[in-house]
Design a protein around this motif. Structure first.
Motif, PDB file in Angstrom:
ATOM      1  N   MET A   1     -46.392   2.811 -30.423  1.00 14.24           N
ATOM      2  CA  MET A   1     -45.283   2.127 -29.787  1.00 14.24           C
ATOM      3  C   MET A   1     -44.881   2.836 -28.515  1.00 14.24           C
ATOM      4  SD  MET A   1     -42.267   3.365 -32.344  1.00 14.24           S
ATOM      5  CE  MET A   1     -41.009   2.394 -31.572  1.00 14.24           C
ATOM      6  N   GLY A   2     -44.233   2.124 -27.633  1.00 10.34           N
ATOM      7  CA  GLY A   2     -43.756   2.718 -26.400  1.00 10.34           C
ATOM      8  C   GLY A   2     -42.610   3.662 -26.651  1.00 10.34           C
ATOM      9  N   ARG A   3     -42.420   4.643 -25.783  1.00 10.68           N
ATOM     10  CA  ARG A   3     -41.362   5.628 -25.938  1.00 10.68           C
ATOM     11  C   ARG A   3     -40.006   4.930 -25.889  1.00 10.68           C
ATOM     12  NH1 ARG A   3     -41.811  10.750 -22.177  1.00 10.68           N
ATOM     13  NH2 ARG A   3     -43.685  10.876 -23.469  1.00 10.68           N
ATOM     14  N   GLY A   4     -39.175   5.262 -26.838  1.00 13.76           N
ATOM     15  CA  GLY A   4     -37.833   4.736 -26.844  1.00 13.76           C
ATOM     16  C   GLY A   4     -37.692   3.405 -27.561  1.00 13.76           C
ATOM     17  N   ALA A   5     -38.798   2.818 -28.018  1.00 15.08           N
ATOM     18  CA  ALA A   5     -38.707   1.538 -28.723  1.00 15.08           C
ATOM     19  C   ALA A   5     -38.094   1.759 -30.097  1.00 15.08           C
ATOM     20  CB  ALA A   5     -40.098   0.919 -28.868  1.00 15.08           C
ATOM     21  N   PRO A   6     -37.368   0.809 -30.633  1.00 11.92           N
ATOM     22  CA  PRO A   6     -36.687   0.993 -31.918  1.00 11.92           C
ATOM     23  C   PRO A   6     -37.674   1.018 -33.072  1.00 11.92           C
ATOM     24  CG  PRO A   6     -36.457  -1.263 -31.170  1.00 11.92           C
ATOM     25  CD  PRO A   6     -37.092  -0.504 -30.046  1.00 11.92           C
ATOM     26  N   LEU A   7     -37.364   1.792 -34.084  1.00  9.29           N
ATOM     27  CA  LEU A   7     -38.196   1.864 -35.278  1.00  9.29           C
ATOM     28  C   LEU A   7     -37.805   0.763 -36.253  1.00  9.29           C
ATOM     29  CD1 LEU A   7     -38.208   5.682 -36.047  1.00  9.29           C
ATOM     30  CD2 LEU A   7     -40.097   4.335 -35.179  1.00  9.29           C
ATOM     31  N   ASP A   8     -38.810   0.176 -36.886  1.00  7.06           N
ATOM     32  CA  ASP A   8     -38.546  -0.831 -37.903  1.00  7.06           C
ATOM     33  C   ASP A   8     -38.528  -0.136 -39.261  1.00  7.06           C
ATOM     34  OD1 ASP A   8     -38.213  -3.168 -39.239  1.00  7.06           O
ATOM     35  OD2 ASP A   8     -40.318  -3.767 -39.121  1.00  7.06           O
ATOM     36  N   HIS A   9     -37.534   0.790 -39.426  1.00  3.85           N
ATOM     37  CA  HIS A   9     -37.550   1.627 -40.621  1.00  3.85           C
ATOM     38  C   HIS A   9     -36.767   1.024 -41.784  1.00  3.85           C
ATOM     39  CE1 HIS A   9     -33.881   2.861 -38.414  1.00  3.85           C
ATOM     40  NE2 HIS A   9     -33.355   2.951 -39.620  1.00  3.85           N
ATOM     41  N   GLU A  10     -35.995  -0.034 -41.511  1.00  6.87           N
ATOM     42  CA  GLU A  10     -35.180  -0.604 -42.569  1.00  6.87           C
ATOM     43  C   GLU A  10     -36.033  -1.134 -43.711  1.00  6.87           C
ATOM     44  OE1 GLU A  10     -34.871  -1.277 -39.400  1.00  6.87           O
ATOM     45  OE2 GLU A  10     -32.865  -0.604 -38.828  1.00  6.87           O
ATOM     46  N   ARG A  11     -37.284  -1.509 -43.404  1.00  4.79           N
ATOM     47  CA  ARG A  11     -38.143  -2.110 -44.430  1.00  4.79           C
ATOM     48  C   ARG A  11     -38.982  -1.075 -45.174  1.00  4.79           C
ATOM     49  NH1 ARG A  11     -41.983  -5.544 -42.785  1.00  4.79           N
ATOM     50  NH2 ARG A  11     -42.037  -4.827 -40.650  1.00  4.79           N
ATOM     51  N   LEU A  12     -38.814   0.205 -44.900  1.00  3.47           N
ATOM     52  CA  LEU A  12     -39.541   1.233 -45.644  1.00  3.47           C
ATOM     53  C   LEU A  12     -39.034   1.265 -47.081  1.00  3.47           C
ATOM     54  CD1 LEU A  12     -39.772   4.359 -43.290  1.00  3.47           C
ATOM     55  CD2 LEU A  12     -41.526   2.660 -43.777  1.00  3.47           C
ATOM     56  N   THR A  13     -39.956   1.262 -48.026  1.00  2.00           N
ATOM     57  CA  THR A  13     -39.568   1.370 -49.427  1.00  2.00           C
ATOM     58  C   THR A  13     -39.176   2.818 -49.725  1.00  2.00           C
ATOM     59  OG1 THR A  13     -41.789   1.933 -50.198  1.00  2.00           O
ATOM     60  CG2 THR A  13     -41.258  -0.413 -49.976  1.00  2.00           C
ATOM     61  N   PRO A  14     -38.483   3.057 -50.842  1.00  3.37           N
ATOM     62  CA  PRO A  14     -38.145   4.441 -51.206  1.00  3.37           C
ATOM     63  C   PRO A  14     -39.381   5.337 -51.293  1.00  3.37           C
ATOM     64  CG  PRO A  14     -36.860   2.905 -52.516  1.00  3.37           C
ATOM     65  CD  PRO A  14     -37.844   2.077 -51.753  1.00  3.37           C
ATOM     66  N   ARG A  15     -40.458   4.813 -51.829  1.00  2.00           N
ATOM     67  CA  ARG A  15     -41.700   5.594 -51.936  1.00  2.00           C
ATOM     68  C   ARG A  15     -42.244   5.936 -50.554  1.00  2.00           C
ATOM     69  NH1 ARG A  15     -43.078   8.622 -56.256  1.00  2.00           N
ATOM     70  NH2 ARG A  15     -44.064   7.482 -57.944  1.00  2.00           N
ATOM     71  N   GLU A  16     -42.219   4.950 -49.642  1.00  2.00           N
ATOM     72  CA  GLU A  16     -42.706   5.182 -48.281  1.00  2.00           C
ATOM     73  C   GLU A  16     -41.848   6.218 -47.563  1.00  2.00           C
ATOM     74  OE1 GLU A  16     -44.562   0.674 -47.642  1.00  2.00           O
ATOM     75  OE2 GLU A  16     -42.622   1.227 -46.784  1.00  2.00           O
ATOM     76  N   SER A  17     -40.549   6.155 -47.790  1.00  2.00           N
ATOM     77  CA  SER A  17     -39.649   7.139 -47.179  1.00  2.00           C
ATOM     78  C   SER A  17     -39.958   8.534 -47.702  1.00  2.00           C
ATOM     79  CB  SER A  17     -38.191   6.771 -47.479  1.00  2.00           C
ATOM     80  OG  SER A  17     -37.848   5.527 -46.894  1.00  2.00           O
ATOM     81  N   GLU A  18     -40.262   8.628 -48.985  1.00  4.12           N
ATOM     82  CA  GLU A  18     -40.604   9.919 -49.576  1.00  4.12           C
ATOM     83  C   GLU A  18     -41.911  10.454 -48.999  1.00  4.12           C
ATOM     84  OE1 GLU A  18     -41.117  11.962 -54.036  1.00  4.12           O
ATOM     85  OE2 GLU A  18     -40.768   9.802 -53.832  1.00  4.12           O
ATOM     86  N   VAL A  19     -42.903   9.574 -48.865  1.00  6.68           N
ATOM     87  CA  VAL A  19     -44.178   9.978 -48.268  1.00  6.68           C
ATOM     88  C   VAL A  19     -43.970  10.422 -46.831  1.00  6.68           C
ATOM     89  CG1 VAL A  19     -46.423   9.129 -47.477  1.00  6.68           C
ATOM     90  CG2 VAL A  19     -45.614   8.537 -49.762  1.00  6.68           C
ATOM     91  N   LEU A  20     -43.159   9.700 -46.087  1.00  7.06           N
ATOM     92  CA  LEU A  20     -42.891  10.043 -44.690  1.00  7.06           C
ATOM     93  C   LEU A  20     -42.235  11.412 -44.584  1.00  7.06           C
ATOM     94  CD1 LEU A  20     -42.856   9.317 -41.710  1.00  7.06           C
ATOM     95  CD2 LEU A  20     -40.743   8.036 -42.098  1.00  7.06           C
ATOM     96  N   THR A  21     -41.332  11.717 -45.505  1.00  5.11           N
ATOM     97  CA  THR A  21     -40.684  13.033 -45.508  1.00  5.11           C
ATOM     98  C   THR A  21     -41.720  14.142 -45.692  1.00  5.11           C
ATOM     99  OG1 THR A  21     -38.628  12.126 -46.403  1.00  5.11           O
ATOM    100  CG2 THR A  21     -38.984  14.485 -46.667  1.00  5.11           C
ATOM    101  N   TYR A  22     -42.619  13.951 -46.648  1.00  2.00           N
ATOM    102  CA  TYR A  22     -43.659  14.961 -46.883  1.00  2.00           C
ATOM    103  C   TYR A  22     -44.609  15.072 -45.690  1.00  2.00           C
ATOM    104  CZ  TYR A  22     -42.323  15.370 -51.821  1.00  2.00           C
ATOM    105  OH  TYR A  22     -41.647  15.615 -52.989  1.00  2.00           O
ATOM    106  N   LEU A  23     -44.964  13.921 -45.091  1.00  2.00           N
ATOM    107  CA  LEU A  23     -45.827  13.945 -43.911  1.00  2.00           C
ATOM    108  C   LEU A  23     -45.184  14.753 -42.795  1.00  2.00           C
ATOM    109  CD1 LEU A  23     -47.197  10.288 -43.517  1.00  2.00           C
ATOM    110  CD2 LEU A  23     -48.516  12.331 -44.059  1.00  2.00           C
ATOM    111  N   SER A  24     -43.880  14.550 -42.609  1.00  2.00           N
ATOM    112  CA  SER A  24     -43.160  15.242 -41.535  1.00  2.00           C
ATOM    113  C   SER A  24     -43.127  16.753 -41.757  1.00  2.00           C
ATOM    114  CB  SER A  24     -41.731  14.701 -41.435  1.00  2.00           C
ATOM    115  OG  SER A  24     -41.730  13.316 -41.185  1.00  2.00           O
ATOM    116  N   LYS A  25     -43.246  17.160 -43.018  1.00  2.00           N
ATOM    117  CA  LYS A  25     -43.235  18.588 -43.347  1.00  2.00           C
ATOM    118  C   LYS A  25     -44.632  19.202 -43.328  1.00  2.00           C
ATOM    119  CE  LYS A  25     -38.990  18.345 -46.099  1.00  2.00           C
ATOM    120  NZ  LYS A  25     -38.381  18.538 -47.433  1.00  2.00           N
TER     121      LYS A  25
END
Length: 244
Positions: free
Chosen positions: A173-197
């Motif tokens: 995505m282009g810099r500054g574009a909004p994230l479509d994060h509202e549709r992330l499931t709880p599991r996806e959010s958990e995976v994203l947290t681990y990925l970020s770490k």
């Protein structure tokens, strides 16, 4: 629960060889289904017209290109929305086979003539979220994208390589574009947290008590929803938005 794998290969010797490669590559319990032609493969996969995802889909599909009843690219195109990692396994390393296969949705491209240990090493890249590519194919892609028309050198940044995997690696995505994060499931959010770490796919699977293929599916979904193409982009954008 076993991880389901489909191997589409008309040569029985080559099919047996690929079965051994798959079993050697992963520590999970593997359930391999073999098919010698397109008709058999389609029958094993089941109907693709339904909008609902299959209840128990194959997680990995190896596809030969030249088959008795057609070309493996036909199946790759049909599986564009099927939730599996699709890898071409072939003898052909030329552009006329390589690039159309990638355009049809292949997530990797392996040469059956490679040594056993090389194929195992490449398949294991799936666990790390990397596309399996035979060394000769990786060099071919680099050469192609580093040369413009007439063999003139062009920008050699790695970004163009992702264009071959748009089915599972969306354009950043282009810099500054909004994230479509509202549709992330709880599991996806958990995976994203681990990925970020900085955890690997296999480490995330162990931490969450799920299969690494399932983690891989979550990552593909995250990339699509956040419109990014790498874990680095996902981590940076998620941090800026306060998701992690």
């Amino acid at each position: 629960m076993s991880v389901k794998v489909l191997i589409l290969e008309d040569n029985p010797v080559a099919r047996s060889f690929l079965c051994r490669v798959v079993r050697e590559s992963f520590s999970d319990a593997i359930a391999i289904t073999e098919a010698g032609d397109l008709e058999s493969a389609r029958r094993q996969i089941g109907p693709l017209a339904s909008r609902q995802e299959p209840a128990d889909p194959f997680k990995l599909i190896l596809v030969d290109l030249e088959l008795p009843d057609g070309n493996g690219m036909e199946l790759l195109a049909e599986l564009s929305k099927y939730p599996a990692t699709k890898i071409v396994t072939t003898l052909y390393s030329d552009d006329d086979h390589l690039f159309p296969a990638l355009q049809c949705g292949a997530d990797g491209y392996l040469l059956k003539e490679d040594r056993f240990e090389v194929l195992v090493e490449e398949l294991q890249k799936i666990v790390r979220g990397q596309p399996p590519l035979s060394p000769a194919i990786a060099r071919r892609l680099l050469t192609h994208f580093r040369q413009g028309p007439g063999g003139q050198p062009v920008d050699s940044s790695p970004a163009p390589l992702n264009s071959g995997f748009q089915s599972s690696r969306p354009v950043p995505m282009g810099r500054g574009a909004p994230l479509d994060h509202e549709r992330l499931t709880p599991r996806e959010s958990e995976v994203l947290t681990y990925l970020s770490k900085g955890f690997t796919i296999k480490e995330i699977a162990n931490l969450m008590g799920i299969k690494w293929f399932t983690v891989n599916d979550h990552i593909k979904s995250i990339y699509k929803k956040l419109n990014v193409s790498s874990r680095a982009e996902a981590a940076v954008l998620a941090s800026k938005q306060g998701l992690v």
